[in-house]
Design an enzyme around this catalytic site. Structure first.
Site, short mmCIF file in Angstrom:
data_model
loop_
_atom_site.label_atom_id
_atom_site.label_comp_id
_atom_site.label_asym_id
_atom_site.label_seq_id
_atom_site.Cartn_x
_atom_site.Cartn_y
_atom_site.Cartn_z
N LYS A 224 -4.25 -4.34 6.11
CA LYS A 224 -5.25 -3.79 7.02
C LYS A 224 -6.01 -4.91 7.71
O LYS A 224 -6.10 -6.04 7.20
CB LYS A 224 -6.18 -2.83 6.28
N ARG A 258 -1.89 0.37 -3.68
CA ARG A 258 -1.03 0.97 -2.66
C ARG A 258 -0.67 -0.13 -1.66
O ARG A 258 -1.54 -0.63 -0.95
CB ARG A 258 -1.73 2.13 -1.96
#
Length: 281
Positions: A224, A258
């Site tokens: 991200k 994740r």
């Protein structure tokens, strides 16, 4: 130690686990995670399992900032063949379906999914929460203000109390789920979902606070922008930064990572375990 009932299979959480990301989308933010061909999805899932993943998270809708919501029908067209194929080819895998929809969740479990991962905390489909008790699979409850299309315009909603705000939100939603009869809940603080860079790092630095909720913590920070933009690098160069943050997250109590890069996450878990076992003087 806790355990999860995953569609009839009991999974013990006696060490940190890895969830590999498979995006059955044309527009997810990290291009390398996009898999639209079923056989390629099966092969990729197999490699992730070999590299150390326990869960394979299959999503059919991009949740990048600014992304628009697609219909449940369109989502199911993308994810159900892949969930069924992975479940058949890799029966040891715990397949997770990343969805905001009750209808998709029900169909995914019927096709072999063993977990539901929801970015919306039930706020974008009134049918999702009532659907969950009958499915009897773990549910990942995540914090996100609004929806992907407008979440980054809501970062000023917390004042200087982002930790308290997210904790209170998750606790309230857990109460709703418990009243409905949902047994297995995991929480995700929603890194990158309606937060500034500084708010993301405040949540990560204080991740251990969320252990007081009494349920496993899933963390999704992989690739991200808050992991690479502060460094002035491209997303393709961010793997070392991701690994460093994953190790820190494990030290703060993260139970499931994740990730896009399973092998490196498995290495971080191994080093974390060595550090945890090392004698202190």
């Amino acid at each position: 130690m806790s355990s999860l009932n995953c569609n009839g299979r009991l999974l013990e959480l006696n060490r940190p686990l890895i969830m590999g990301i498979l995006n059955a989308t044309p527009d997810s933010f990290y291009a390398a995670s996009r898999v639209t061909d079923t056989q390629r999805a099966v092969d990729t899932a197999g490699q992730m399992l070999s590299d150390g993943a326990t869960f394979i998270d299959v999503g059919g809708m991009s949740s990048r900032p600014g992304a628009e919501i697609i219909s449940s029908g369109a989502e199911m067209d993308r994810v159900l063949p892949i969930i069924a194929a992975i479940s058949k080819a890799h029966p040891r895998a715990f397949v997770s379906c990343d969805t905001i929809y009750g209808a998709t969740a029900r169909a995914a479990v019927a096709h072999g999914a063993a977990m539901i991962n929801d970015i919306s905390a039930g706020n974008l489909d009134a049918e999702l929460f009532p659907t969950l008790p009958d499915l009897r699979v773990p549910y990942v409850l995540m914090h996100m203000p609004g929806k992907p299309a407008d979440m980054q315009r809501r970062t000023n909603a917390y004042g200087d109390k982002v930790i308290t705000h997210v904790w209170d939100f998750l606790a309230a939603k857990m109460g709703e789920l418990r009243e409905l009869g949902v047994l297995d809940i995991l929480v995700d603080v929603g890194w990158g979902f309606g937060k500034t860079v500084e708010q993301n790092y405040e949540l990560l630095a204080n991740l251990a606070v969320f252990k007081t909720l009494g349920v496993p913590i899933l963390l999704g920070i992989s690739r991200k922008s808050s992991t690479w933009r502060p460094l002035g690098i491209a997303v393709e160069e961010s793997l070392p930064a991701n690994t460093a943050l994953h190790l820190f997250a494990l030290q703060q109590g993260a139970d499931i990572l994740r990730v896009h890069d399973v092998k490196e996450a498995a290495q971080a878990i191994k080093l974390h375990e060595l550090l945890a076992a090392a004698p202190r003087i």
